[in-house]
Design a protein around this motif. Structure first.
Motif, PDB file in Angstrom:
ATOM      1  N   SER A 228      26.557 -18.094  31.361  1.00 33.37           N
ATOM      2  CA  SER A 228      25.587 -17.582  32.331  1.00 33.37           C
ATOM      3  C   SER A 228      25.590 -18.456  33.589  1.00 33.37           C
ATOM      4  N   ASN A 229      25.654 -19.785  33.394  1.00 37.00           N
ATOM      5  CA  ASN A 229      25.681 -20.692  34.549  1.00 37.00           C
ATOM      6  C   ASN A 229      26.950 -20.492  35.373  1.00 37.00           C
ATOM      7  N   ARG A 230      28.082 -20.297  34.693  1.00 39.52           N
ATOM      8  CA  ARG A 230      29.332 -20.046  35.414  1.00 39.52           C
ATOM      9  C   ARG A 230      29.227 -18.775  36.246  1.00 39.52           C
ATOM     10  N   GLU A 231      28.682 -17.718  35.635  1.00 38.66           N
ATOM     11  CA  GLU A 231      28.538 -16.452  36.361  1.00 38.66           C
ATOM     12  C   GLU A 231      27.578 -16.605  37.528  1.00 38.66           C
ATOM     13  N   SER A 232      26.497 -17.337  37.290  1.00 34.82           N
ATOM     14  CA  SER A 232      25.534 -17.568  38.367  1.00 34.82           C
ATOM     15  C   SER A 232      26.176 -18.369  39.491  1.00 34.82           C
ATOM     16  N   ALA A 233      26.947 -19.392  39.128  1.00 36.79           N
ATOM     17  CA  ALA A 233      27.632 -20.197  40.140  1.00 36.79           C
ATOM     18  C   ALA A 233      28.647 -19.342  40.898  1.00 36.79           C
ATOM     19  N   LYS A 234      29.336 -18.463  40.169  1.00 36.69           N
ATOM     20  CA  LYS A 234      30.308 -17.575  40.811  1.00 36.69           C
ATOM     21  C   LYS A 234      29.612 -16.661  41.814  1.00 36.69           C
ATOM     22  N   ARG A 235      28.461 -16.089  41.393  1.00 40.58           N
ATOM     23  CA  ARG A 235      27.696 -15.226  42.310  1.00 40.58           C
ATOM     24  C   ARG A 235      27.208 -16.028  43.513  1.00 40.58           C
ATOM     25  N   SER A 236      26.780 -17.252  43.251  1.00 41.76           N
ATOM     26  CA  SER A 236      26.294 -18.103  44.335  1.00 41.76           C
ATOM     27  C   SER A 236      27.412 -18.426  45.317  1.00 41.76           C
ATOM     28  N   ARG A 237      28.597 -18.753  44.795  1.00 41.86           N
ATOM     29  CA  ARG A 237      29.743 -19.014  45.672  1.00 41.86           C
ATOM     30  C   ARG A 237      30.108 -17.762  46.470  1.00 41.86           C
ATOM     31  N   TRP A 238      30.045 -16.598  45.823  1.00 44.77           N
ATOM     32  CA  TRP A 238      30.362 -15.346  46.502  1.00 44.77           C
ATOM     33  C   TRP A 238      29.361 -15.093  47.631  1.00 44.77           C
ATOM     34  N   ARG A 239      28.054 -15.286  47.334  1.00 45.60           N
ATOM     35  CA  ARG A 239      27.025 -15.092  48.364  1.00 45.60           C
ATOM     36  C   ARG A 239      27.240 -16.076  49.519  1.00 45.60           C
ATOM     37  N   LYS A 240      27.564 -17.315  49.173  1.00 44.13           N
ATOM     38  CA  LYS A 240      27.795 -18.333  50.202  1.00 44.13           C
ATOM     39  C   LYS A 240      29.001 -17.942  51.060  1.00 44.13           C
ATOM     40  N   LYS A 241      30.066 -17.458  50.417  1.00 47.67           N
ATOM     41  CA  LYS A 241      31.257 -17.028  51.147  1.00 47.67           C
ATOM     42  C   LYS A 241      30.927 -15.868  52.075  1.00 47.67           C
ATOM     43  N   ARG A 242      30.196 -14.862  51.549  1.00 51.96           N
ATOM     44  CA  ARG A 242      29.803 -13.712  52.378  1.00 51.96           C
ATOM     45  C   ARG A 242      28.933 -14.172  53.556  1.00 51.96           C
ATOM     46  N   HIS A 243      28.000 -15.090  53.283  1.00 51.71           N
ATOM     47  CA  HIS A 243      27.124 -15.598  54.337  1.00 51.71           C
ATOM     48  C   HIS A 243      27.951 -16.310  55.405  1.00 51.71           C
ATOM     49  N   LEU A 244      28.920 -17.128  54.967  1.00 53.71           N
ATOM     50  CA  LEU A 244      29.783 -17.828  55.909  1.00 53.71           C
ATOM     51  C   LEU A 244      30.616 -16.839  56.726  1.00 53.71           C
ATOM     52  N   GLU A 245      31.129 -15.797  56.069  1.00 57.17           N
ATOM     53  CA  GLU A 245      31.892 -14.768  56.790  1.00 57.17           C
ATOM     54  C   GLU A 245      31.009 -14.069  57.817  1.00 57.17           C
ATOM     55  N   ASN A 246      29.775 -13.755  57.418  1.00 55.06           N
ATOM     56  CA  ASN A 246      28.846 -13.102  58.354  1.00 55.06           C
ATOM     57  C   ASN A 246      28.545 -14.007  59.541  1.00 55.06           C
ATOM     58  N   LEU A 247      28.328 -15.309  59.262  1.00 58.94           N
ATOM     59  CA  LEU A 247      28.050 -16.245  60.350  1.00 58.94           C
ATOM     60  C   LEU A 247      29.263 -16.395  61.269  1.00 58.94           C
ATOM     61  N   THR A 248      30.459 -16.421  60.686  1.00 63.73           N
ATOM     62  CA  THR A 248      31.675 -16.524  61.493  1.00 63.73           C
ATOM     63  C   THR A 248      31.832 -15.291  62.375  1.00 63.73           C
ATOM     64  N   THR A 249      31.603 -14.119  61.789  1.00 65.61           N
ATOM     65  CA  THR A 249      31.688 -12.870  62.567  1.00 65.61           C
ATOM     66  C   THR A 249      30.663 -12.876  63.693  1.00 65.61           C
ATOM     67  N   GLU A 250      29.447 -13.285  63.370  1.00 66.74           N
ATOM     68  CA  GLU A 250      28.393 -13.339  64.387  1.00 66.74           C
ATOM     69  C   GLU A 250      28.737 -14.349  65.471  1.00 66.74           C
ATOM     70  N   ALA A 251      29.298 -15.518  65.082  1.00 67.09           N
ATOM     71  CA  ALA A 251      29.692 -16.533  66.070  1.00 67.09           C
ATOM     72  C   ALA A 251      30.781 -15.983  66.985  1.00 67.09           C
ATOM     73  N   ASP A 252      31.759 -15.285  66.411  1.00 64.81           N
ATOM     74  CA  ASP A 252      32.818 -14.680  67.232  1.00 64.81           C
ATOM     75  C   ASP A 252      32.239 -13.658  68.207  1.00 64.81           C
ATOM     76  N   HIS A 253      31.320 -12.833  67.702  1.00 65.59           N
ATOM     77  CA  HIS A 253      30.676 -11.824  68.560  1.00 65.59           C
ATOM     78  C   HIS A 253      29.899 -12.510  69.683  1.00 65.59           C
ATOM     79  N   LEU A 254      29.174 -13.571  69.355  1.00 70.12           N
ATOM     80  CA  LEU A 254      28.384 -14.274  70.374  1.00 70.12           C
ATOM     81  C   LEU A 254      29.287 -14.971  71.392  1.00 70.12           C
TER      82      LEU A 254
END
Length: 141
Positions: free
Chosen positions: A63-89
C-alpha cells in the motif's frame, strides 16, 4: 467431588440480556488458535499470528509503495503543469516586451514629430509676426 459440590452451591447471576450461543462461540473463537493443516508443537503455534503480522506488513508495504507511486505521479504531473505554465508565461512575457518595445518606438516617433511641429509652429509664428510688421509699415507709409 468436593469442587463440584462447592460449584453447585454457587448460583450464576441472572443476566438481563444473556449471550446467545452463536455470540458465545464467536467470543471463544478469539481465544482459540487457528486450525493448521500441519500439527505443530506449542512453540510453533504462534506462527499463524506472526504470519498474519507479516502479511499485514507486506500489505502495508504494498500500500505504501502504491501510495508513493501515486504521489510521485502527482508530483510529476504538477511539475509538468508548472513547466507548461512557465513556458506559456515566458511566451506571454516576450510578447508583452515586444509590444512595449513597439509602443516605445511609436512614442519616440510621435515625440519627434511633436518636437518638429513645435519648432515649425514657432518658426511660422515668427514669420507671421515679421509679415505683420511689414504690413504695418506698408500701411503707415
Amino acid at each position: 467431588m468436593m469442587i463440584s459440590q462447592e460449584l453447585a452451591q454457587y448460583q450464576l447471576p441472572d443476566l438481563e440480556d444473556p449471550f446467545t450461543t452463536s455470540e458465545i462461540h464467536e467470543l471463544f473463537s478469539f481465544f482459540q488458535p487457528e486450525q493448521q493443516s500441519i500439527k505443530s508443537t506449542s512453540s510453533l503455534e504462534s506462527i499463524p499470528l506472526v504470519y498474519s503480522i507479516e502479511e499485514k506488513k507486506r500489505k502495508r508495504m504494498k500500500s505504501n509503495r502504491e501510495s508513493a507511486k501515486r504521489s510521485r505521479w502527482r508530483k510529476k504531473r504538477h511539475l509538468e503543469n508548472l513547466t507548461t505554465e512557465a513556458d506559456h508565461l515566458k511566451l506571454e512575457n516576450r510578447k508583452l516586451k515586444n509590444q512595449l518595445c513597439m509602443m516605445t518606438n511609436e512614442y519616440h516617433l510621435v515625440q519627434r514629430d511633436t518636437n518638429w511641429l513645435t519648432v515649425e509652429c514657432i518658426e511660422l509664428q515668427q514669420r507671421l509676426a515679421g509679415l505683420y510688421q511689414i504690413l504695418l509699415t506698408m500701411q503707415l507709409c
